[in-house]
Scaffold this active site. Structure first.
Site, PDB file in Angstrom:
ATOM      1  CD1 TRP A  72     -14.732   5.660   5.108  1.00  6.70           C
ATOM      2  CD2 TRP A  72     -14.219   3.477   5.297  1.00  6.70           C
ATOM      3  NE1 TRP A  72     -13.402   5.568   5.422  1.00  6.70           N
ATOM      4  CE2 TRP A  72     -13.052   4.249   5.542  1.00  6.70           C
ATOM      5  CE3 TRP A  72     -14.125   2.071   5.349  1.00  6.70           C
ATOM      6  CZ2 TRP A  72     -11.807   3.678   5.844  1.00  6.70           C
ATOM      7  CZ3 TRP A  72     -12.901   1.509   5.643  1.00  6.70           C
ATOM      8  CH2 TRP A  72     -11.750   2.312   5.899  1.00  6.70           C
ATOM      9  CD  GLU A 126      -9.528  -3.436  -3.674  1.00  9.58           C
ATOM     10  OE1 GLU A 126      -8.316  -3.164  -3.813  1.00  9.58           O
ATOM     11  OE2 GLU A 126     -10.025  -3.752  -2.594  1.00  9.58           O
ATOM     12  CE1 TYR A 154      -9.574   1.651   2.688  1.00 10.85           C
ATOM     13  CE2 TYR A 154      -8.840   2.208   0.465  1.00 10.85           C
ATOM     14  CZ  TYR A 154      -8.950   1.303   1.495  1.00 10.85           C
ATOM     15  OH  TYR A 154      -8.424   0.048   1.350  1.00 10.85           O
ATOM     16  CG  HIS A 189      -1.985  -0.942   1.257  1.00  7.21           C
ATOM     17  ND1 HIS A 189      -3.032  -0.872   2.126  1.00  7.21           N
ATOM     18  CD2 HIS A 189      -2.234  -2.017   0.476  1.00  7.21           C
ATOM     19  CE1 HIS A 189      -3.886  -1.866   1.893  1.00  7.21           C
ATOM     20  NE2 HIS A 189      -3.400  -2.576   0.890  1.00  7.21           N
ATOM     21  CG  HIS A 221     -12.817   1.418   0.351  1.00 12.60           C
ATOM     22  ND1 HIS A 221     -13.460   1.584   1.539  1.00 12.60           N
ATOM     23  CD2 HIS A 221     -11.960   0.398   0.527  1.00 12.60           C
ATOM     24  CE1 HIS A 221     -13.003   0.703   2.404  1.00 12.60           C
ATOM     25  NE2 HIS A 221     -12.088  -0.033   1.818  1.00 12.60           N
ATOM     26  CG  ASP A 259      -9.811  -0.301  -2.480  1.00  6.55           C
ATOM     27  OD1 ASP A 259     -10.937  -0.273  -3.004  1.00  6.55           O
ATOM     28  OD2 ASP A 259      -9.564  -0.933  -1.421  1.00  6.55           O
ATOM     29  CD  GLU A 316      -5.041  -5.716   0.313  1.00  3.12           C
ATOM     30  OE1 GLU A 316      -5.999  -6.511   0.331  1.00  3.12           O
ATOM     31  OE2 GLU A 316      -5.154  -4.508   0.560  1.00  3.12           O
ATOM     32  NE  ARG A 355      -9.128  -6.726  -3.437  1.00  3.83           N
ATOM     33  CZ  ARG A 355      -8.130  -6.737  -2.569  1.00  3.83           C
ATOM     34  NH1 ARG A 355      -7.167  -7.627  -2.649  1.00  3.83           N
ATOM     35  NH2 ARG A 355      -8.098  -5.859  -1.577  1.00  3.83           N
ATOM     36  NE  ARG A 394      -4.608   0.307  -1.426  1.00  4.41           N
ATOM     37  CZ  ARG A 394      -5.483   0.222  -0.426  1.00  4.41           C
ATOM     38  NH1 ARG A 394      -6.434  -0.691  -0.449  1.00  4.41           N
ATOM     39  NH2 ARG A 394      -5.399   1.027   0.615  1.00  4.41           N
ATOM     40  CD  GLU A 441     -12.207  -4.775   0.408  1.00  4.03           C
ATOM     41  OE1 GLU A 441     -11.125  -4.760  -0.160  1.00  4.03           O
ATOM     42  OE2 GLU A 441     -12.535  -3.940   1.271  1.00  4.03           O
TER      43      GLU A 441
END
Ligand code: GCO
Ligand code: MG
Length: 409
Positions: free
Chosen positions: A409, A243, A159, A122, A219, A217, A346, A290, A147, A269
């Site tokens: 979020w 993502e 985020y 990250h 999110h 991402d 990840e 994911r 990422r 995810e």
């Protein structure tokens, strides 16, 4: 061989983890991860009140039968709490089977299909210089893909941006335990985000060249047409994936995104079962799965969804934040090593404190993660150390738009 006990261990070294420990009459033990970030005690209660008593006396070798017993037998199917609990049982039984066979779990899943797993870390920053430093640090640590998350002008807290380096010297974790017993409010502005993000990727490509795989991402924050627009505007920067571009439960919306962009998509995810992926895989609306072993019912269903995905040339990109415990991470490393259609893993790295509770046999050499050669999953828990870190309420942040409306979020 029989299961004689199943106990739940809740511990919070840097953050909360829920671990199931199954013991057999031969004295073999297996571990499973049941951590559900922000709802940990619900899964702990589900396991200790409703699952552990049913496991006593069962044959630990009957992994599939036990999985179906807990899934079908409970009548109420799916959902993150149920599936995290079933996941913990499934992982612990694979751990036991590996220990009894004296083989690491990946050998039981068909053996290694590669030398190790490519990972992404990250990288993030409040501005470009901070982001570039973070990318360089990740490359020095051996990451071969990163990422990219950045601050957005006009938005206070975004985020995935590790604005504050940890005073403890530990690698950052933007969702640590100890945040407090009430979730923190953040803000969001999608139009500002859609304008800003392509400029960031352009700068990163100019600085680091065309080779480095870059991920991002979203999110779950965009509508389908916004996601389509972002995917299109990021095409010149050749992303490895975008993502969670839309709230993942609306599978149909991905058709629209797909019609407009060739940026590869990764989703899932927050998914719990293969059913959540049914349309996405069958219609080839995504490129990467994911799912996380912990929130998807364990190793058994993860292997099944990847076999389904393989028929559509879709690869794995298993969810590996620090709220997937070392046990959950190990479980998916074994799957990733064994399947043919591995994509990327990840890897956020657990804190030094977490490693005082969980002994992990994984290795990270030359950018490749490997679960190690210990029989079973290769993770052990120090219960005395675990007991010194009691549960602390900690919640993910939540989002509001500028006018006060709640947003994803
Ligand atoms: C990721 C995820 C995480 C989640 C977290 C929620 O891609 O790693 O989005 O950062 O926010 O796991 O518990
Ligand atoms: Mg994510």
């Amino acid at each position: 061989m029989k299961i004689i006990s199943a106990t739940v261990i809740v511990t919070s070294p840097s953050r909360n983890f829920v671990t199931l420990k199954i013991t057999t009459d031969d004295g073999v033990t297996g571990l499973g991860d049941a951590t559900l970030n922000g709802r940990e005690l619900a899964v702990a209660a589900y396991l200790s009140e409703h699952v552990a008593p049913l496991l006593t006396g069962r044959d630990p070798h009957r992994i599939e039968d036990t999985w179906q017993f807990l899934y079908r037998g409970g009548y109420w199917r799916r959902g993150p709490v149920t599936m995290a609990a079933i996941a913990a049982v499934d992982m612990a039984l694979w751990d036991i089977k590996g220990k009894v066979a004296n083989l690491p779990v990946y050998q039981l899943l068909g053996g290694a299909s590669r030398n190790g797993l490519q990972t992404y870390g990250h990288a993030s920053g409040r501005d470009l210089p901070e982001l570039f430093d973070s990318i360089r640090q990740h490359r020095e640590l051996g990451f071969t893909a990163v990422r990219i998350q950045t601050a957005i002008p006009g938005v206070r807290a975004v985020y995935g941006v590790a604005a504050q380096p940890q005073a403890s010297g530990e690698r950052y974790d933007y969702e640590p335990a100890g945040r407090g017993a009430y979730p923190v409010e953040e803000d969001w502005d999608t139009r500002a985000y859609l304008r800003h993000l392509p400029t960031v990727f352009e700068a990163v490509r100019n600085e680091f060249g065309p080779e480095l795989p870059l991920l991002h991402d979203g999110h779950h924050r965009m509508t389908p047409i916004q996601a389509a627009k972002l995917g299109k505007s990021l095409e010149p920067y050749d992303l490895f994936w975008l993502e969670d571009c839309t709230p993942a439960e609306n599978q149909d919306s991905l058709r629209l995104v797909r019609q407009h962009t060739t940026t590869p998509l990764a989703i899932g995810e927050v998914f719990n079962t293969v059913w959540d992926f049914q349309t996405l895989i069958r219609e080839q609306l995504i490129d990467y799965v994911r799912a996380a072993s912990t929130h998807f019912g364990g190793i058994s269903p993860l292997k099944k969804v990847m076999d389904f995905a393989a028929q559509h040339q879709i690869k794995s990109g298993f969810h590996g934040p620090t709220d997937v415990s070392p046990v959950g991470l190990a479980a998916q490393l074994h799957v990733g090593l064994a399947i043919h259609n591995f994509g990327i893993q990840e890897y956020m790295e657990h804190s030094a404190k977490t490693n005082t509770v969980f002994a992990q046999s994984l290795t990270f050499v030359d950018g490749l993660l490997h679960p190690g050669e210990q029989p079973g999953l290769g993770v052990e828990i120090d219960e005395v150390a675990a007991a010194t870190f009691p549960y602390q309420p900690a919640y993910l942040p939540y989002n509001r738009l500028n006018d006060g409306t709640m947003h994803d979020w």
